[in-house]
Design an enzyme around this catalytic site. Sequence first.
Site, PDB file in Angstrom:
ATOM      1  N   ASP A 184       0.816  -1.222   0.000  1.00 17.49           N
ATOM      2  CA  ASP A 184       0.000   0.000   0.000  1.00 17.49           C
ATOM      3  C   ASP A 184       0.843   1.263   0.000  1.00 17.49           C
ATOM      4  O   ASP A 184       0.436   2.285   0.554  1.00 17.49           O
ATOM      5  CB  ASP A 184      -0.974   0.000   1.186  1.00 17.49           C
ATOM      6  CG  ASP A 184      -1.800  -1.262   1.212  1.00 17.49           C
ATOM      7  OD1 ASP A 184      -2.296  -1.631   0.147  1.00 17.49           O
ATOM      8  OD2 ASP A 184      -1.918  -1.883   2.280  1.00 17.49           O
ATOM      9  N   HIS A 195      -4.214  -2.754  -5.801  1.00 13.73           N
ATOM     10  CA  HIS A 195      -3.619  -1.503  -6.278  1.00 13.73           C
ATOM     11  C   HIS A 195      -4.727  -0.626  -6.829  1.00 13.73           C
ATOM     12  O   HIS A 195      -5.659  -1.120  -7.449  1.00 13.73           O
ATOM     13  CB  HIS A 195      -2.606  -1.789  -7.387  1.00 13.73           C
ATOM     14  CG  HIS A 195      -1.417  -2.560  -6.921  1.00 13.73           C
ATOM     15  ND1 HIS A 195      -0.631  -3.307  -7.749  1.00 13.73           N
ATOM     16  CD2 HIS A 195      -0.877  -2.688  -5.698  1.00 13.73           C
ATOM     17  CE1 HIS A 195       0.347  -3.873  -7.063  1.00 13.73           C
ATOM     18  NE2 HIS A 195       0.209  -3.519  -5.800  1.00 13.73           N
TER      19      HIS A 195
HETATM   20  P1  IMP Z   1      -1.481 -12.896   2.934  1.00 14.15           P
HETATM   21  O1  IMP Z   1      -0.534 -12.319   1.931  1.00 14.15           O
HETATM   22  O2  IMP Z   1      -2.923 -12.776   2.520  1.00 14.15           O
HETATM   23  O3  IMP Z   1      -1.088 -14.264   3.350  1.00 14.15           O
HETATM   24  O4  IMP Z   1      -1.356 -11.990   4.248  1.00 14.15           O
HETATM   25  C1  IMP Z   1      -0.160 -11.930   5.007  1.00 14.15           C
HETATM   26  C2  IMP Z   1       0.065 -10.535   5.544  1.00 14.15           C
HETATM   27  O5  IMP Z   1       0.404  -9.678   4.457  1.00 14.15           O
HETATM   28  C3  IMP Z   1      -1.172  -9.880   6.199  1.00 14.15           C
HETATM   29  O6  IMP Z   1      -0.715  -9.044   7.246  1.00 14.15           O
HETATM   30  C4  IMP Z   1      -1.744  -9.029   5.084  1.00 14.15           C
HETATM   31  O7  IMP Z   1      -2.486  -7.944   5.589  1.00 14.15           O
HETATM   32  C5  IMP Z   1      -0.486  -8.572   4.381  1.00 14.15           C
HETATM   33  N1  IMP Z   1      -0.668  -8.244   2.955  1.00 14.15           N
HETATM   34  C6  IMP Z   1      -0.688  -9.108   1.909  1.00 14.15           C
HETATM   35  N2  IMP Z   1      -0.830  -8.445   0.744  1.00 14.15           N
HETATM   36  C7  IMP Z   1      -0.866  -7.138   1.040  1.00 14.15           C
HETATM   37  C8  IMP Z   1      -0.962  -5.956   0.246  1.00 14.15           C
HETATM   38  O8  IMP Z   1      -1.018  -5.959  -0.988  1.00 14.15           O
HETATM   39  N3  IMP Z   1      -0.988  -4.776   0.936  1.00 14.15           N
HETATM   40  C9  IMP Z   1      -0.883  -4.723   2.277  1.00 14.15           C
HETATM   41  N4  IMP Z   1      -0.774  -5.803   3.061  1.00 14.15           N
HETATM   42  C10 IMP Z   1      -0.777  -7.008   2.449  1.00 14.15           C
HETATM   43 MG    MG Z   2      -2.747  -2.241  -1.636  1.00 16.60          MG
END
Ligand code: IMP
Ligand code: MG
Length: 346
Positions: free
Chosen positions: A17, A47
């Site tokens: 982000d 995004h």
């Molecule tokens: P997962 O990638 O869904 O397994 O989540 C693992 C960690 O990464 C969590 O804390 C999510 O909130 C974070 N996370 C995964 N993708 C993003 C993203 O695109 N933006 C922000 N946080 C993310």
């Molecule tokens: Mg994002």
Amino acid sequence: MRDRGHVSVVAGGQWGDEGKGKIVAYLAVQDEPEVIARAGVGPNAGHTVRVDGEDYGLRQIPCGFPHEEAELAIGPGVLVNPEVLLDEVERLSRFQVDDRLIVDERCAIIEPKHIEAERASKHLSDEIDTTGTGCGPANADRALRKAKLARDVDELSEFLGDVPGLVNEAIDAGEDVLIEGTQGFGLSLYHGIDYPYVTSKDTTASAFASDVGVGPTRIDDVYVVFKAYATRVGEGPFPTELSREEVIEKFGEEILEVERGTVTGRPRRIGEFDFEMAKRACVINGATQVAITCIDRRFPDAAEAETWHELPTEAKKFVEKVEEAVGVPVTIVSTGPELEHTVDLR
Ligand code: IMP
Ligand code: MG
């Protein structure tokens, strides 16, 4: 013979982000690369790209889509949820995405069972607080050598191709390639400071190059993107986190509305810019340039500036402080969501 094309990678320097979508879209439109290739984990990323006043939320399609002459590729390292992908193709029909999308036939597929497994797992859903998009279980199946691949999915057949072949041939033919990473340094499975509070893959520039099949000697530029403050969704340590009161005092109340997850709608935790982490992110990504986004949320007088001259002194000082801390030139400063709200110092 024509020189080989220029290859750039865009990576996030915080916890995702950072505004990579806007930066990728800007670079795509400004630099006109012939190929834009999406790397990163998969549809856990969200995004946002604003084109002509309209916001497009993307989880699979490369954010460089506003550059309408480019081929849009999804590298084999990326997980694909066919439903999410096909929905985006339809929403972006105005941009002729269906005619220029190539999904690598080796992308692993997220199936409903992966989403169910993630939701049923207390460890993932509650303790790590994952996005619920099935990425972790799908990457686990991939490592166990039992994942379904894109070539096994009929609905994807019209988009299938050999992305590493296409990208490397493009580079050889003198065409430029923009590789778009997702998530951020702090979420890397290998380099994040706080395993297990990370995502299911490495999320640094080397991994993004590998995701699309480009060798490290062919990368010319690595842009690391930072937001002018820090945010984090999900659980895990956040050394510079601010309390709600401090956030309102420093950045104003509106920021609480803006800082919500694109994929999950969860409010993001907000904190101060972490100079130490930024330095480490630049080192491990091999940054050659830095982009700073959302400077207008921190310094409202910076809003919509298009030149260095138009930035208020405080914003300039902040940019210089980041540059000094990380030892890499800050070449792009984003001052608002539209592509023209960009100070390009390159
Ligand atoms: P997962 O990638 O869904 O397994 O989540 C693992 C960690 O990464 C969590 O804390 C999510 O909130 C974070 N996370 C995964 N993708 C993003 C993203 O695109 N933006 C922000 N946080 C993310
Ligand atoms: Mg994002």
